[in-house]
Design a protein around this motif. Structure first.
Motif, PDB file in Angstrom:
ATOM      1  N   ALA A 128      93.729 -93.821 -33.123  1.00 57.17           N
ATOM      2  CA  ALA A 128      92.572 -93.210 -32.452  1.00 57.17           C
ATOM      3  C   ALA A 128      91.520 -92.753 -33.460  1.00 57.17           C
ATOM      4  O   ALA A 128      90.323 -92.881 -33.211  1.00 57.17           O
ATOM      5  CB  ALA A 128      93.029 -92.039 -31.589  1.00 57.17           C
ATOM      6  N   THR A 171      86.386 -96.691 -28.306  1.00 56.19           N
ATOM      7  CA  THR A 171      86.424 -95.392 -27.631  1.00 56.19           C
ATOM      8  C   THR A 171      85.891 -95.521 -26.209  1.00 56.19           C
ATOM      9  O   THR A 171      86.485 -94.998 -25.264  1.00 56.19           O
ATOM     10  CB  THR A 171      85.612 -94.347 -28.411  1.00 56.19           C
ATOM     11  N   PHE A 196      89.143 -95.569 -34.194  1.00 55.20           N
ATOM     12  CA  PHE A 196      88.460 -96.282 -33.108  1.00 55.20           C
ATOM     13  C   PHE A 196      86.981 -96.439 -33.419  1.00 55.20           C
ATOM     14  O   PHE A 196      86.322 -95.500 -33.857  1.00 55.20           O
ATOM     15  CB  PHE A 196      88.573 -95.519 -31.789  1.00 55.20           C
ATOM     16  N   LEU A 246      92.898 -88.952 -29.639  1.00 58.06           N
ATOM     17  CA  LEU A 246      91.455 -89.162 -29.664  1.00 58.06           C
ATOM     18  C   LEU A 246      90.723 -87.827 -29.630  1.00 58.06           C
ATOM     19  O   LEU A 246      89.776 -87.614 -30.359  1.00 58.06           O
ATOM     20  CB  LEU A 246      91.021 -90.058 -28.503  1.00 58.06           C
ATOM     21  N   SER A 262      88.453 -86.170 -33.125  1.00 56.46           N
ATOM     22  CA  SER A 262      87.070 -85.710 -33.142  1.00 56.46           C
ATOM     23  C   SER A 262      86.980 -84.285 -33.643  1.00 56.46           C
ATOM     24  O   SER A 262      86.108 -83.941 -34.427  1.00 56.46           O
ATOM     25  CB  SER A 262      86.465 -85.778 -31.737  1.00 56.46           C
TER      26      SER A 262
END
Length: 144
Positions: A34, A42, A37, A130, A134
């Motif tokens: 992830a 995404t 990505f 994911l 971030s």
């Protein structure tokens, strides 16, 4: 174990943990993580996850996960939702595989229920990673 102790099956937070999480995950091939990505991956994952969740709702309403099935959901609708879940997830995860042959070997000859469990575990893992990827990235500062 004491009488009130309950063994918790904690969902894994890393790839090796995922590979050992359940027997159906044995042989899990390498895939794009992830954290790596692309924007396109995404975005596609967001679409795939939404489509998978729609099928999960049908399965839930059909009583697949326990509880009483709604009368409006037929066994046929549940069976189709399970098959569609696999049909939607398979090409997405195949596209993330580092080695297409290893992915094909991992998924080959599996029953629908095992495939559903494999892809549900992958989906949950990617959803959780994911979001963390971030939040964990450091903000860069511009030079003034």
């Amino acid at each position: 174990m004491a009488e009130n102790d309950v063994e918790e099956n904690v969902f894994p937070t890393d790839w090796d943990g995922l590979a050992g999480y359940d027997d159906v995950m044995t042989g899990l091939p390498g895939m794009v993580q992830a954290e790596s990505f692309s924007p396109s991956q995404t975005a596609l994952f967001a679409v795939v996850e939404r489509r998978l969740n729609e099928r999960l709702l049908v399965m839930r309403d059909g009583g697949v996960f326990g509880g009483k099935a709604k009368k409006t959901v037929s066994d046929d609708a549940v069976a189709v939702a399970m098959a569609e879940y696999v049909e939607i997830a398979d090409p997405f995860y195949k596209g993330l595989a580092v080695n297409a042959d290893a992915y094909a070997e991992w998924t080959k000859g599996r029953g629908l229920f095992d495939l559903l469990n494999m892809f549900a575990a992958l989906t949950r893992f990617y959803v959780e990673r994911l979001g963390k990827s971030s939040a964990s990235k450091k903000q860069s500062r511009t030079v003034e």
